[in-house]
Scaffold this motif. Sequence first.
Motif, PDB file in Angstrom:
ATOM      1  N   THR A   1      25.996 -21.683 -40.436  1.00  0.00           N
ATOM      2  CA  THR A   1      27.382 -21.945 -39.953  1.00  0.00           C
ATOM      3  C   THR A   1      28.000 -23.083 -40.961  1.00  0.00           C
ATOM      4  OG1 THR A   1      26.736 -23.643 -38.294  1.00  0.00           O
ATOM      5  CG2 THR A   1      27.165 -21.282 -37.554  1.00  0.00           C
TER       6      THR A   1
ATOM      7  N   ASP B   1      31.903 -20.563 -38.524  1.00  0.00           N
ATOM      8  CA  ASP B   1      31.163 -20.553 -37.223  1.00  0.00           C
ATOM      9  C   ASP B   1      31.676 -19.268 -36.316  1.00  0.00           C
ATOM     10  OD1 ASP B   1      30.801 -22.833 -38.596  1.00  0.00           O
ATOM     11  OD2 ASP B   1      30.786 -23.937 -36.499  1.00  0.00           O
ATOM     12  N   ASP B   2      32.831 -19.000 -36.255  1.00  0.00           N
ATOM     13  CA  ASP B   2      33.511 -17.948 -35.268  1.00  0.00           C
ATOM     14  C   ASP B   2      33.619 -16.691 -36.052  1.00  0.00           C
ATOM     15  OD1 ASP B   2      32.799 -19.629 -32.916  1.00  0.00           O
ATOM     16  OD2 ASP B   2      35.133 -20.443 -33.365  1.00  0.00           O
TER      17      ASP B   2
ATOM     18  N   ASP C   1      33.559 -12.743 -37.258  1.00  0.00           N
ATOM     19  CA  ASP C   1      33.274 -11.942 -36.168  1.00  0.00           C
ATOM     20  C   ASP C   1      32.093 -11.355 -36.585  1.00  0.00           C
ATOM     21  OD1 ASP C   1      33.710  -9.992 -38.205  1.00  0.00           O
ATOM     22  OD2 ASP C   1      35.811  -9.829 -37.476  1.00  0.00           O
TER      23      ASP C   1
ATOM     24  N   THR D   1      22.353 -23.122 -37.375  1.00  0.00           N
ATOM     25  CA  THR D   1      23.686 -23.805 -36.739  1.00  0.00           C
ATOM     26  C   THR D   1      23.191 -25.274 -36.203  1.00  0.00           C
ATOM     27  OG1 THR D   1      25.605 -23.218 -35.669  1.00  0.00           O
ATOM     28  CG2 THR D   1      23.293 -22.806 -34.550  1.00  0.00           C
TER      29      THR D   1
ATOM     30  N   GLN E   1      32.502 -29.265 -33.281  1.00  0.00           N
ATOM     31  CA  GLN E   1      32.991 -27.982 -33.069  1.00  0.00           C
ATOM     32  C   GLN E   1      31.702 -27.034 -32.443  1.00  0.00           C
ATOM     33  OE1 GLN E   1      32.359 -29.227 -36.072  1.00  0.00           O
ATOM     34  NE2 GLN E   1      33.741 -28.529 -37.651  1.00  0.00           N
TER      35      GLN E   1
ATOM     36  N   VAL F   1      29.293 -24.695 -30.861  1.00  0.00           N
ATOM     37  CA  VAL F   1      29.103 -23.473 -31.426  1.00  0.00           C
ATOM     38  C   VAL F   1      28.660 -22.475 -30.241  1.00  0.00           C
ATOM     39  CG1 VAL F   1      27.274 -22.331 -32.835  1.00  0.00           C
ATOM     40  CG2 VAL F   1      28.157 -24.391 -33.728  1.00  0.00           C
ATOM     41  N   ASP F   2      29.025 -21.332 -30.326  1.00  0.00           N
ATOM     42  CA  ASP F   2      28.869 -20.110 -29.647  1.00  0.00           C
ATOM     43  C   ASP F   2      27.277 -19.694 -29.657  1.00  0.00           C
ATOM     44  OD1 ASP F   2      28.842 -18.085 -27.621  1.00  0.00           O
ATOM     45  OD2 ASP F   2      30.689 -17.312 -28.178  1.00  0.00           O
TER      46      ASP F   2
ATOM     47  N   ARG G   1      26.370 -15.897 -28.809  1.00  0.00           N
ATOM     48  CA  ARG G   1      26.800 -14.864 -29.828  1.00  0.00           C
ATOM     49  C   ARG G   1      26.227 -15.017 -30.848  1.00  0.00           C
ATOM     50  NH1 ARG G   1      30.859 -13.861 -33.499  1.00  0.00           N
ATOM     51  NH2 ARG G   1      30.892 -16.016 -34.168  1.00  0.00           N
TER      52      ARG G   1
ATOM     53  N   PHE H   1      37.684 -27.015 -28.127  1.00  0.00           N
ATOM     54  CA  PHE H   1      36.220 -26.676 -27.755  1.00  0.00           C
ATOM     55  C   PHE H   1      35.896 -26.965 -26.436  1.00  0.00           C
ATOM     56  CE2 PHE H   1      36.465 -26.642 -32.515  1.00  0.00           C
ATOM     57  CZ  PHE H   1      35.702 -25.604 -32.801  1.00  0.00           C
TER      58      PHE H   1
ATOM     59  N   ARG I   1      34.358 -24.144 -24.286  1.00  0.00           N
ATOM     60  CA  ARG I   1      32.978 -23.756 -24.860  1.00  0.00           C
ATOM     61  C   ARG I   1      31.996 -24.687 -24.203  1.00  0.00           C
ATOM     62  NH1 ARG I   1      32.510 -21.569 -30.769  1.00  0.00           N
ATOM     63  NH2 ARG I   1      33.708 -19.998 -29.798  1.00  0.00           N
TER      64      ARG I   1
END
Length: 433
Positions: A110, A137-138, A140, A157, A166, A168-169, A172, A331, A334
Amino acid sequence: MSQADGDQDFETRQIHAGAVIDAQTNARVTPIYQTAGYVFSDFDDGEERFAGRSGFRAYSRNENPTNAVAGQRLANLEGGVDGIVVSSGQAAIAAALFALARAGDHILATRSLYEGTREMFRGALRRQGLEVEYVPDDADESEWASRVTDRTRAIYTETIPNPLNQVVDLERLAGIAHAAGVPLVVDSTVATPYLCRPIEWGADIVIHSTSKWLAGHGSVIGGAIVDGGRFDWAANGDRFPHLVQPPRPGVPSFVERFGASAYLGYLRTVTVLEYGPTVPPTSTFLLLHGIETLSLRMDKHVANALEVARWLAVQPEVAALSYPGLPSDPFYARAQRYLPRGAGAVVTIELDGGRPAARRFIDALELVSPMTHIGDVRTLAIHLGSTIHAKLTEQERLDAGITPGLIRLSIGLESARDIIADLSRALRAAAEA
């Protein structure tokens, strides 16, 4: 521990997990085993130790009884199957990746990573033939998938990227990594296992700089690697032949020898043994004492950080603020999902007035310590553009979000009122710029 791990709460396990009562003295606190090696009980014992078939080590380069307790405790707290401590957070990152990849291989990462990590990726790791490619990072799933090659060995990551937070998801990214047949490696230093356990969200390997909140007192350097024990190395053996194929005829593979902890088995008996990033047991002794109070300290760190962030958010000298514990932060949602106990203790601010304002701010601090570190009991501050990110060009800094007036604060355990009083004095000085 007398009960199954699942029967005991985090606060209990941070004190007891992995502990072994010294057989000779019955010492309750884990002793410092300050020794380079260990006497073999007989000829066969020496052979068994070197073959890795014994529960005892042959040498302290890749394990030590004091260090083993810390590795097991962190594995327990993270929900992994095994763990090992090494000499620093940077050593943990390098060792974790060297146990996955070799020259010519490829890591996806990331973009929000800490600059010290990125510096190692474009420096030492690149010189050793390891390519790291960055993805937003985001981005798709299709963009991530398009970057995967037959040489890709991991996605890397951070739980809470330092310094801009930020979040992180993780779930996903874990799905993306596993669809590609590679593990998700997560540096969770800023979160600690008290605030977030990435393995529960699908991560396979978790890294820590134990110098930070895990130790907590700013007196030792160290790192740790935890194996989640869930990645199917055998099913992805074409990418990881060193784990699934016998190292030589007549010797079982690491998957056959170690099962779910095959990765950590290889890391310990090959990577760490051969590179030797050994942490002194005296440092690990201090680390263990820090871990025993982790939950108590993190609750206070988070409470202080939230109070300071709320105060900073309404100060006219602060042009922007990054802290995902505030509802105004992009964020925040999240963080509520992945960090329900709190969004960490790093608060980053952008000062009106740029670098001149940052200089006045830093020089006016009295209680807060201007230094490069995070996770101390003391509150710390650093101007990022002139220190950690100084080797970048101005445009590279801006691309990374490092603006001229950016200050990172690591909020400590002092009275929040006193922290705010010192920051208030420094903001008044910055306004004069």
